[in-house]
Design an enzyme around this catalytic site. Structure first.
Site, PDB file in Angstrom:
ATOM      1  N   ASP A   1      -8.105  -5.222  -1.075  1.00 18.81           N
ATOM      2  CA  ASP A   1      -8.515  -6.003  -2.242  1.00 18.81           C
ATOM      3  C   ASP A   1      -8.205  -7.482  -2.094  1.00 18.81           C
ATOM      4  O   ASP A   1      -8.644  -8.306  -2.903  1.00 18.81           O
ATOM      5  CB  ASP A   1      -7.830  -5.450  -3.504  1.00 18.81           C
ATOM      6  CG  ASP A   1      -8.295  -4.033  -3.803  1.00 18.81           C
ATOM      7  OD1 ASP A   1      -9.485  -3.764  -3.605  1.00 18.81           O
ATOM      8  OD2 ASP A   1      -7.466  -3.206  -4.197  1.00 18.81           O
TER       9      ASP A   1
ATOM     10  N   ARG B   1      -9.637  -2.809   6.797  1.00 17.37           N
ATOM     11  CA  ARG B   1     -10.789  -3.208   5.966  1.00 17.37           C
ATOM     12  C   ARG B   1     -10.668  -4.688   5.604  1.00 17.37           C
ATOM     13  O   ARG B   1     -11.659  -5.400   5.504  1.00 17.37           O
ATOM     14  CB  ARG B   1     -10.850  -2.331   4.704  1.00 17.37           C
ATOM     15  CG  ARG B   1     -11.049  -0.854   5.003  1.00 17.37           C
ATOM     16  CD  ARG B   1     -10.897  -0.004   3.768  1.00 17.37           C
ATOM     17  NE  ARG B   1      -9.570  -0.130   3.189  1.00 17.37           N
ATOM     18  CZ  ARG B   1      -9.198   0.383   2.024  1.00 17.37           C
ATOM     19  NH1 ARG B   1     -10.071   1.059   1.296  1.00 17.37           N
ATOM     20  NH2 ARG B   1      -7.968   0.245   1.575  1.00 17.37           N
TER      21      ARG B   1
ATOM     22  N   HIS C   1       0.843  -1.199   0.000  1.00 18.30           N
ATOM     23  CA  HIS C   1       0.000   0.000   0.000  1.00 18.30           C
ATOM     24  C   HIS C   1       0.875   1.244   0.000  1.00 18.30           C
ATOM     25  O   HIS C   1       1.960   1.246   0.578  1.00 18.30           O
ATOM     26  CB  HIS C   1      -0.929   0.033   1.221  1.00 18.30           C
ATOM     27  CG  HIS C   1      -2.107   0.933   1.010  1.00 18.30           C
ATOM     28  ND1 HIS C   1      -2.060   2.272   1.307  1.00 18.30           N
ATOM     29  CD2 HIS C   1      -3.322   0.696   0.479  1.00 18.30           C
ATOM     30  CE1 HIS C   1      -3.217   2.811   0.985  1.00 18.30           C
ATOM     31  NE2 HIS C   1      -4.002   1.884   0.474  1.00 18.30           N
TER      32      HIS C   1
HETATM   33  N1  CMX Z   1       4.222  -7.180  -4.953  1.00 15.78           N
HETATM   34  C1  CMX Z   1       5.466  -6.988  -5.482  1.00 15.78           C
HETATM   35  N2  CMX Z   1       6.137  -5.833  -5.415  1.00 15.78           N
HETATM   36  C2  CMX Z   1       5.550  -4.825  -4.754  1.00 15.78           C
HETATM   37  C3  CMX Z   1       4.288  -4.960  -4.139  1.00 15.78           C
HETATM   38  C4  CMX Z   1       3.616  -6.194  -4.268  1.00 15.78           C
HETATM   39  N3  CMX Z   1       2.402  -6.404  -3.773  1.00 15.78           N
HETATM   40  N4  CMX Z   1       3.947  -3.786  -3.556  1.00 15.78           N
HETATM   41  C5  CMX Z   1       4.978  -2.939  -3.801  1.00 15.78           C
HETATM   42  N5  CMX Z   1       5.929  -3.578  -4.525  1.00 15.78           N
HETATM   43  C6  CMX Z   1       7.155  -2.992  -5.077  1.00 15.78           C
HETATM   44  C7  CMX Z   1       6.800  -1.792  -5.958  1.00 15.78           C
HETATM   45  O1  CMX Z   1       6.387  -2.225  -7.252  1.00 15.78           O
HETATM   46  C8  CMX Z   1       8.078  -1.016  -5.943  1.00 15.78           C
HETATM   47  O2  CMX Z   1       8.977  -1.649  -6.826  1.00 15.78           O
HETATM   48  P1  CMX Z   1       9.966  -0.800  -7.774  1.00 15.78           P
HETATM   49  O3  CMX Z   1      10.877  -0.102  -6.807  1.00 15.78           O
HETATM   50  O4  CMX Z   1      10.624  -1.803  -8.618  1.00 15.78           O
HETATM   51  O5  CMX Z   1       9.105   0.162  -8.531  1.00 15.78           O
HETATM   52  C9  CMX Z   1       8.584  -1.252  -4.516  1.00 15.78           C
HETATM   53  O6  CMX Z   1       7.935  -2.447  -4.034  1.00 15.78           O
HETATM   54  C10 CMX Z   1       8.277  -0.119  -3.557  1.00 15.78           C
HETATM   55  O7  CMX Z   1       6.865   0.139  -3.594  1.00 15.78           O
HETATM   56  P2  CMX Z   1       6.105   0.727  -2.318  1.00 15.78           P
HETATM   57  O8  CMX Z   1       6.672   2.077  -2.036  1.00 15.78           O
HETATM   58  O9  CMX Z   1       6.065  -0.263  -1.224  1.00 15.78           O
HETATM   59  O10 CMX Z   1       4.601   0.827  -2.886  1.00 15.78           O
HETATM   60  P3  CMX Z   1       3.982   1.974  -3.802  1.00 15.78           P
HETATM   61  O11 CMX Z   1       3.472   3.048  -2.911  1.00 15.78           O
HETATM   62  O12 CMX Z   1       4.879   2.380  -4.909  1.00 15.78           O
HETATM   63  O13 CMX Z   1       2.761   1.197  -4.475  1.00 15.78           O
HETATM   64  C11 CMX Z   1       0.873  -0.245  -4.532  1.00 15.78           C
HETATM   65  C12 CMX Z   1       1.614   0.840  -3.737  1.00 15.78           C
HETATM   66  C13 CMX Z   1      -0.455  -0.520  -3.855  1.00 15.78           C
HETATM   67  C14 CMX Z   1       0.614   0.276  -5.949  1.00 15.78           C
HETATM   68  C15 CMX Z   1       1.758  -1.513  -4.559  1.00 15.78           C
HETATM   69  O14 CMX Z   1       1.929  -2.000  -3.249  1.00 15.78           O
HETATM   70  C16 CMX Z   1       1.210  -2.604  -5.446  1.00 15.78           C
HETATM   71  O15 CMX Z   1       1.470  -2.590  -6.663  1.00 15.78           O
HETATM   72  N6  CMX Z   1       0.426  -3.604  -4.861  1.00 15.78           N
HETATM   73  C17 CMX Z   1      -0.181  -4.636  -5.640  1.00 15.78           C
HETATM   74  C18 CMX Z   1      -1.435  -4.129  -6.327  1.00 15.78           C
HETATM   75  C19 CMX Z   1      -2.540  -3.858  -5.320  1.00 15.78           C
HETATM   76  O16 CMX Z   1      -2.867  -4.699  -4.506  1.00 15.78           O
HETATM   77  N7  CMX Z   1      -3.164  -2.672  -5.430  1.00 15.78           N
HETATM   78  C20 CMX Z   1      -4.322  -2.315  -4.600  1.00 15.78           C
HETATM   79  C21 CMX Z   1      -4.040  -1.276  -3.546  1.00 15.78           C
HETATM   80  C22 CMX Z   1      -5.292  -0.895  -2.803  1.00 15.78           C
HETATM   81  C23 CMX Z   1      -6.222  -0.101  -3.675  1.00 15.78           C
HETATM   82  O17 CMX Z   1      -5.865   1.021  -4.064  1.00 15.78           O
HETATM   83  O18 CMX Z   1      -7.301  -0.602  -4.018  1.00 15.78           O
END
Ligand code: CMX
Length: 457
Positions: A395, A346, A337
């Site tokens: 989610d 949630r 997140h």
């Molecule tokens: N799986 C693998 N890698 C992940 C990850 C996951 N679930 N969550 C974060 N990372 C990675 C990021 O892609 C990022 O990689 P890069 O440095 O190569 O770009 C790194 O970890 C750092 O990311 P972060 O600062 O922890 O997370 P962000 O704030 O950039 O992104 C989010 C947040 C939600 C987009 C990301 O955690 C993600 O892609 N999660 C999976 C998709 C998801 O479940 N989205 C739903 C979120 C809730 C909603 O909005 O509905």
């Protein structure tokens, strides 16, 4: 009892006064912007006013200062749930977000009736537009198109164009449009769902005496009395499904202002685009896989994983699957997140729904896998070392519960998310206009400017 609009009117003088006082401090610095924030998705920038919800990295969401569990204790349930108090109505949450007050039971019921009157019939031109879309088009795209088309019935748009309203009064018309939009969502969603899954034949009926979530469930074909109930669910299962919609839609309404769907709605609305256009933009943002579409991606991923492992309890096989996914450069959907640094409350609320129904869910290996994953995946993600938050987000659980009761069209899960998410951002849009907030126009910089600023420091 007061109507929602009367309650909002009572809340206005204090809020306008608070804003006026704050304007005196317009030049005071409260935060600083880093290069990291400019090139890193504006994380942590405090740069928006958002009233309904706040988000703490460790404690999660609060709705007008109330936790999910407090809301579950305090907010009125639907009239048919008075003997067995369970999930509150999203109508009650709408009242709380709009006014900052817990509604009285009669006020919540009044709002429920008001919404069902406003949402009884879909304008024929919207039905026509939805019918003309390819049935294979993603349901979120269909929803965004249908919402944008409703702009032609916007009372704000009409009165603004006629030049008959002053800025102080914009909010009256934004309020009308916002409530009409929310009220029409059950019909919109039902129409799209029946086109996508049932060759356009209705799966259920709109019952104007029932609450908003009941009508969503009904038009998805999942209530005992008013639906086709193709899956032959028992009465108890149908009632549980309606409660799931109430719970889900009650807690997905808002997640402070910076998330993509909320921010997009607020941004587009700041140009005085009406609520239909503004929320259509929000829905477009919610349809991205890193945001709301993750709800759909989680179900696909659980179904695929379940087919490749012996049992949901086999931690080493689950971990192997996760590593293969991560090594292929994909994200684990439902985990991580941008703000939260603990498991999403949630997600916990959805788990409590499962735990309250052990018999119903004990044989469902996808639900079992979802629960086990919340223990196994954080270990893998921590070892992987990238994500700042290895815990489940909202989610993670939702889609698989809808899947359990028979929503097998996976593309559809995010559309139910969109029903709920309308409530928070549209509430804020009403308040944006009450407070007379201006058009949003942050400053962008190019690389050369950024390099110069870096060298100067
Ligand atoms: N799986 C693998 N890698 C992940 C990850 C996951 N679930 N969550 C974060 N990372 C990675 C990021 O892609 C990022 O990689 P890069 O440095 O190569 O770009 C790194 O970890 C750092 O990311 P972060 O600062 O922890 O997370 P962000 O704030 O950039 O992104 C989010 C947040 C939600 C987009 C990301 O955690 C993600 O892609 N999660 C999976 C998709 C998801 O479940 N989205 C739903 C979120 C809730 C909603 O909005 O509905």
């Amino acid at each position: 009892p007061r109507s929602l609009k009367e309650a909002v009117e009572q809340a206005i003088p204090l809020r306008r006064h608070e804003l006026k006082e704050l304007k005196a401090y317009s030049n005071m610095q409260i935060d600083s912007i880093t290069v990291g924030s400019i090139i890193g998705g504006m994380r942590n920038n405090k740069s928006m006013l958002w009233q309904g919800t706040t988000l703490d990295p460790f404690n999660g969401i609060k709705f007008q200062g109330k936790t999910i569990q407090e809301c579950q204790q305090l907010l009125p349930c639907s009239p048919d749930k008075q003997s067995k108090k369970t999930e509150f109505m999203p109508e009650s949450m709408l009242w709380l977000l709009m006014t900052g007050e817990i509604p009285k039971k009669e006020e919540a019921f009044g709002l429920m009736h008001e919404l069902s009157q406003r949402g009884k019939t879909l304008p024929p031109f919207v039905e026509h537009i939805i019918d003309s879309l390819p049935r294979t088009m993603h349901p979120m795209t269909q929803l965004a198109v249908a919402l944008a088309s409703l702009n032609s019935s916007s009372t704000f748009c009409k009165n603004y164009q006629d030049g008959v309203i002053g800025k102080e009064d914009y909010w009256h018309y934004i309020f009308e449009d916002a409530l009409n939009l929310i009220a029409l969502l059950p019909q919109l969603v039902g129409k799209i769902y029946s086109n996508v899954t049932n060759e356009g034949m209705p799966l259920g009926y709109f019952n104007p005496d029932r609450d908003w979530s009941y009508n969503i469930a009904s038009l998805l074909g999942m209530t005992y009395r008013d639906s086709v109930n193709k899956r032959n669910l028992t009465k108890e299962q149908c009632d549980d499904f309606t409660d799931l919609v109430r719970l889900y839609c009650g807690i997905h309404v808002d997640h402070e202002g910076g998330n993509v769907s909320a921010h997009a709605t607020h941004l587009v609305g700041s140009a005085l685009s009406d609520p239909y256009l503004s929320y259509s933009a929000g829905v477009m943002g919610l349809a991205g896989p890193l945001h709301g579409l993750a709800a759909q991606e989680v179900v696909r991923f659980l179904v695929d994983m379940a087919a490749r492992i012996d049992s949901p309890d086999n931690e080493s096989q689950v971990s192997e699957y996760l590593w293969a996914l991560l090594n292929s450069g994909k994200v684990v959907p439902g985990y991580g997140h941008a703000v939260l640094r603990k498991p999403d409350p949630r997600f916990d609320a959805m788990l409590r729904f499962v735990e309250a129904r052990p018999q119903e869910f004990q044989g469902d290996r996808y639900v079992q896998l979802m629960r086990n994953l919340s223990k196994y995946a954080p270990k893998v993600l921590t070892e992987h070392g990238k994500t700042k938050n290895p815990f489940p987000n909202v989610d993670s659980a939702s889609g698989v519960l809808f899947y359990h009761y028979g929503i097998h069209d996976l593309l559809f899960v995010t559309v139910i998310f969109a029903c709920s998410r309308a409530i928070g951002p549209l509430t804020q849009l009403v308040w944006d206009r009450i407070l007379g907030l201006p058009i949003e126009r942050p400053k962008s910089v190019d690389m050369a400017t950024l390099r110069r600023l870096v060298n100067q420091n």
